[in-house]
Design a protein around this motif. Structure first.
Motif, PDB file in Angstrom:
ATOM      1  N   ILE A 161       0.839  -1.198   0.000  1.00  0.00           N
ATOM      2  CA  ILE A 161       0.000   0.000   0.000  1.00  0.00           C
ATOM      3  C   ILE A 161       0.880   1.256   0.000  1.00  0.00           C
ATOM      4  CG2 ILE A 161      -1.649   1.352   1.357  1.00  0.00           C
ATOM      5  CD1 ILE A 161      -2.823  -1.302   2.344  1.00  0.00           C
ATOM      6  N   GLY A 162       1.974   1.210   0.776  1.00  0.00           N
ATOM      7  CA  GLY A 162       2.897   2.340   0.834  1.00  0.00           C
ATOM      8  C   GLY A 162       3.527   2.645  -0.508  1.00  0.00           C
ATOM      9  N   GLU A 163       3.852   1.583  -1.255  1.00  0.00           N
ATOM     10  CA  GLU A 163       4.425   1.767  -2.585  1.00  0.00           C
ATOM     11  C   GLU A 163       3.438   2.476  -3.513  1.00  0.00           C
ATOM     12  OE1 GLU A 163       5.626  -2.034  -3.989  1.00  0.00           O
ATOM     13  OE2 GLU A 163       7.171  -2.320  -2.450  1.00  0.00           O
ATOM     14  N   ARG A 164       2.174   2.110  -3.418  1.00  0.00           N
ATOM     15  CA  ARG A 164       1.150   2.723  -4.265  1.00  0.00           C
ATOM     16  C   ARG A 164       0.919   4.184  -3.870  1.00  0.00           C
ATOM     17  NH1 ARG A 164      -3.878  -1.171  -5.514  1.00  0.00           N
ATOM     18  NH2 ARG A 164      -4.130   0.491  -7.048  1.00  0.00           N
ATOM     19  N   LYS A 165       0.943   4.468  -2.567  1.00  0.00           N
ATOM     20  CA  LYS A 165       0.767   5.840  -2.097  1.00  0.00           C
ATOM     21  C   LYS A 165       1.930   6.727  -2.539  1.00  0.00           C
ATOM     22  CE  LYS A 165      -0.417   6.399   2.227  1.00  0.00           C
ATOM     23  NZ  LYS A 165      -0.453   6.163   3.700  1.00  0.00           N
ATOM     24  N   LEU A 166       3.111   6.139  -2.582  1.00  0.00           N
ATOM     25  CA  LEU A 166       4.293   6.900  -2.990  1.00  0.00           C
ATOM     26  C   LEU A 166       4.238   7.277  -4.465  1.00  0.00           C
ATOM     27  CD1 LEU A 166       7.020   8.003  -1.993  1.00  0.00           C
ATOM     28  CD2 LEU A 166       8.037   5.788  -2.550  1.00  0.00           C
ATOM     29  N   GLY A 167       3.544   6.453  -5.240  1.00  0.00           N
ATOM     30  CA  GLY A 167       3.406   6.744  -6.663  1.00  0.00           C
ATOM     31  C   GLY A 167       4.474   6.073  -7.494  1.00  0.00           C
ATOM     32  N   ALA A 168       4.322   6.185  -8.788  1.00  0.00           N
ATOM     33  CA  ALA A 168       5.248   5.538  -9.722  1.00  0.00           C
ATOM     34  C   ALA A 168       6.645   6.139  -9.607  1.00  0.00           C
ATOM     35  CB  ALA A 168       4.729   5.683 -11.154  1.00  0.00           C
ATOM     36  N   THR A 169       7.636   5.281  -9.674  1.00  0.00           N
ATOM     37  CA  THR A 169       9.021   5.726  -9.629  1.00  0.00           C
ATOM     38  C   THR A 169       9.494   6.039 -11.034  1.00  0.00           C
ATOM     39  OG1 THR A 169       9.493   4.371  -7.685  1.00  0.00           O
ATOM     40  CG2 THR A 169      11.377   5.074  -9.010  1.00  0.00           C
ATOM     41  N   PRO A 170      10.080   7.216 -11.247  1.00  0.00           N
ATOM     42  CA  PRO A 170      10.572   7.558 -12.592  1.00  0.00           C
ATOM     43  C   PRO A 170      11.682   6.612 -13.034  1.00  0.00           C
ATOM     44  CG  PRO A 170      11.378   9.120 -10.948  1.00  0.00           C
ATOM     45  CD  PRO A 170      10.348   8.273 -10.262  1.00  0.00           C
ATOM     46  N   GLN A 171      11.887   6.526 -14.323  1.00  0.00           N
ATOM     47  CA  GLN A 171      12.924   5.648 -14.869  1.00  0.00           C
ATOM     48  C   GLN A 171      14.330   6.161 -14.551  1.00  0.00           C
ATOM     49  OE1 GLN A 171      12.365   2.633 -16.440  1.00  0.00           O
ATOM     50  NE2 GLN A 171      10.269   2.989 -15.754  1.00  0.00           N
ATOM     51  N   SER A 172      14.439   7.464 -14.365  1.00  0.00           N
ATOM     52  CA  SER A 172      15.736   8.064 -14.068  1.00  0.00           C
ATOM     53  C   SER A 172      15.531   9.338 -13.258  1.00  0.00           C
ATOM     54  CB  SER A 172      16.498   8.371 -15.364  1.00  0.00           C
ATOM     55  OG  SER A 172      15.764   9.308 -16.152  1.00  0.00           O
ATOM     56  N   GLY A 173      16.629   9.865 -12.738  1.00  0.00           N
ATOM     57  CA  GLY A 173      16.561  11.123 -12.013  1.00  0.00           C
ATOM     58  C   GLY A 173      16.221  10.959 -10.539  1.00  0.00           C
ATOM     59  N   TRP A 174      15.524  11.959 -10.014  1.00  0.00           N
ATOM     60  CA  TRP A 174      15.274  12.038  -8.578  1.00  0.00           C
ATOM     61  C   TRP A 174      13.803  11.867  -8.236  1.00  0.00           C
ATOM     62  CZ3 TRP A 174      19.136  12.317  -5.028  1.00  0.00           C
ATOM     63  CH2 TRP A 174      20.416  12.629  -5.517  1.00  0.00           C
ATOM     64  N   LYS A 175      13.556  11.332  -7.042  1.00  0.00           N
ATOM     65  CA  LYS A 175      12.206  11.183  -6.530  1.00  0.00           C
ATOM     66  C   LYS A 175      12.207  11.648  -5.076  1.00  0.00           C
ATOM     67  CE  LYS A 175       8.521   7.744  -5.824  1.00  0.00           C
ATOM     68  NZ  LYS A 175       7.551   8.356  -6.740  1.00  0.00           N
ATOM     69  N   PHE A 176      11.275  12.531  -4.720  1.00  0.00           N
ATOM     70  CA  PHE A 176      11.196  12.991  -3.343  1.00  0.00           C
ATOM     71  C   PHE A 176      10.408  11.996  -2.499  1.00  0.00           C
ATOM     72  CE2 PHE A 176      12.023  17.099  -5.463  1.00  0.00           C
ATOM     73  CZ  PHE A 176      13.131  17.485  -4.737  1.00  0.00           C
ATOM     74  N   VAL A 177      10.963  11.669  -1.340  1.00  0.00           N
ATOM     75  CA  VAL A 177      10.361  10.716  -0.399  1.00  0.00           C
ATOM     76  C   VAL A 177      10.429  11.329   0.996  1.00  0.00           C
ATOM     77  CG1 VAL A 177      10.957   8.687  -1.807  1.00  0.00           C
ATOM     78  CG2 VAL A 177      12.592   9.545  -0.108  1.00  0.00           C
ATOM     79  N   ASP A 178       9.936  10.614   1.984  1.00  0.00           N
ATOM     80  CA  ASP A 178      10.052  11.084   3.370  1.00  0.00           C
ATOM     81  C   ASP A 178      11.246  10.456   4.084  1.00  0.00           C
ATOM     82  OD1 ASP A 178       7.748  12.590   3.042  1.00  0.00           O
ATOM     83  OD2 ASP A 178       6.434  11.073   3.944  1.00  0.00           O
ATOM     84  N   CYS A 179      11.530   9.206   3.743  1.00  0.00           N
ATOM     85  CA  CYS A 179      12.590   8.455   4.427  1.00  0.00           C
ATOM     86  C   CYS A 179      13.387   7.656   3.409  1.00  0.00           C
ATOM     87  CB  CYS A 179      12.007   7.480   5.451  1.00  0.00           C
ATOM     88  SG  CYS A 179      10.756   8.169   6.538  1.00  0.00           S
ATOM     89  N   VAL A 180      14.668   7.443   3.705  1.00  0.00           N
ATOM     90  CA  VAL A 180      15.510   6.570   2.873  1.00  0.00           C
ATOM     91  C   VAL A 180      16.182   5.542   3.770  1.00  0.00           C
ATOM     92  CG1 VAL A 180      15.920   8.228   1.019  1.00  0.00           C
ATOM     93  CG2 VAL A 180      17.439   8.216   3.019  1.00  0.00           C
TER      94      VAL A 180
END
Length: 294
Positions: free
Chosen positions: A159-178
């Motif tokens: 469910i968390g993956e779906r809430k985060l949305g699709a991951t781009p093929q390249s570049g940067w993605k903003f998240v809350d935690c790594v």
């Protein structure tokens, strides 16, 4: 592009000097890392003696006053890098990771180009080459409580993956935690919030750091074009079995719920019950797998 500001790498060791030394030798010649700070977290073996032999102008080895866990030890390392070397950026690396010099440059550039970003990382891959959980949204209180039960954890992650949305093929993605296995932090921002919560010996550090960054309106970014290798929990597994790891996870989870989620006594009790039940589930699963391997 102006020159990149000073960068240091912090590696925390506990009873795993050989793995730590292997990583130091690999990255010692990286030109974009000016200093390497190895913190021995008061190891119970002869790690410190081994590590002191690799100390040189670039590599410094220090020992924490006690084994206070992941957050405590890394806080010491970041503080040391700032005070002794004036490091602007600090790469926090588990001993059991492998990463290229080019990735360090990408992380540095992102931090320098976007001052609203205080934490950066990249995709992590296991030794099997598969992508592992690398970035996520801060879990809500109910999610944190339910995550102790194995099936709930699997469902919540999906469910968390779906809430985060699709991951781009390249570049940067903003998240809350790594993931805490490899990340770069702005040392000033990190230290301004007290770094990791040193009350948490192991686990939940990523969520607490993510929450602290959000209070400062600082961003966390994940680079998806490159990845690093993480031989997941090699160091942890040498010190704790499954039951021991789950006990540490429960302690940190309860601390997180109390301090950062304002959880009630009933919610704390429910979390404790679910995590203990989840531990039993994992031990049963492990035993079933062992029987089938015979």
């Amino acid at each position: 592009m102006k020159n990149i500001e000073s960068t240091a790498c912090v590696i925390l060791n506990y009873n795993d000097a050989d793995t730590t030394i292997s990583l130091v030798k690999k990255i010692e010649d990286y030109k974009n890392i000016e200093h390497i700070v190895v913190v021995d977290n008061c190891s119970a073996d002869h790690s410190l003696e081994k590590l002191e032999k690799i100390s040189n102008e670039k590599v410094v080895v220090c020992q924490s006053p006690r084994n206070g866990g992941y957050g405590f030890g890394n806080n010491i390392g970041v503080q040391y890098a700032k005070e002794h070397y004036g490091a602007k950026y600090v790469l926090i690396a588990n001993p059991d990771v492998e990463f290229e010099e080019s990735l360090v440059s990408v992380l540095q550039n992102k931090m320098q180009q976007d001052r609203s970003v205080a934490v950066v990382s990249a995709n992590q891959r296991g030794v099997d080459g598969q992508l592992k959980k690398s970035g996520w949204l801060l879990p809500e209180k109910v999610e944190t409580i339910l995550h102790g039960e194995v099936l709930c954890a699997i469902l919540l992650d999906k469910i968390g993956e779906r809430k985060l949305g699709a991951t781009p093929q390249s570049g940067w993605k903003f998240v809350d935690c790594v993931a805490g296995s490899l990340l770069m932090v702005d040392a000033d921002v990190f230290l301004s919030v007290g770094g990791y919560d040193s009350e948490m010996f192991l686990y939940c550090e990523e969520s607490t750091l993510g929450r602290k960054m959000m209070t400062l309106e600082k961003k966390t970014a994940l680079y998806v074009s490159e990845s690093y290798l993480h031989n997941h929990s090699v160091t942890i597994s040498k010190s704790y079995n499954v039951k021991g790891q789950r006990e540490q996870l429960l302690k940190s989870t309860l601390t997180y719920l109390k301090k950062y989620c304002d959880a009630s006594k009933f919610e704390i009790h429910m979390a404790s019950v679910l995590y203990k039940f989840g531990t039993l589930e994992l031990m049963v699963i492990k035993e079933i797998k062992r029987l089938f391997r015979r």
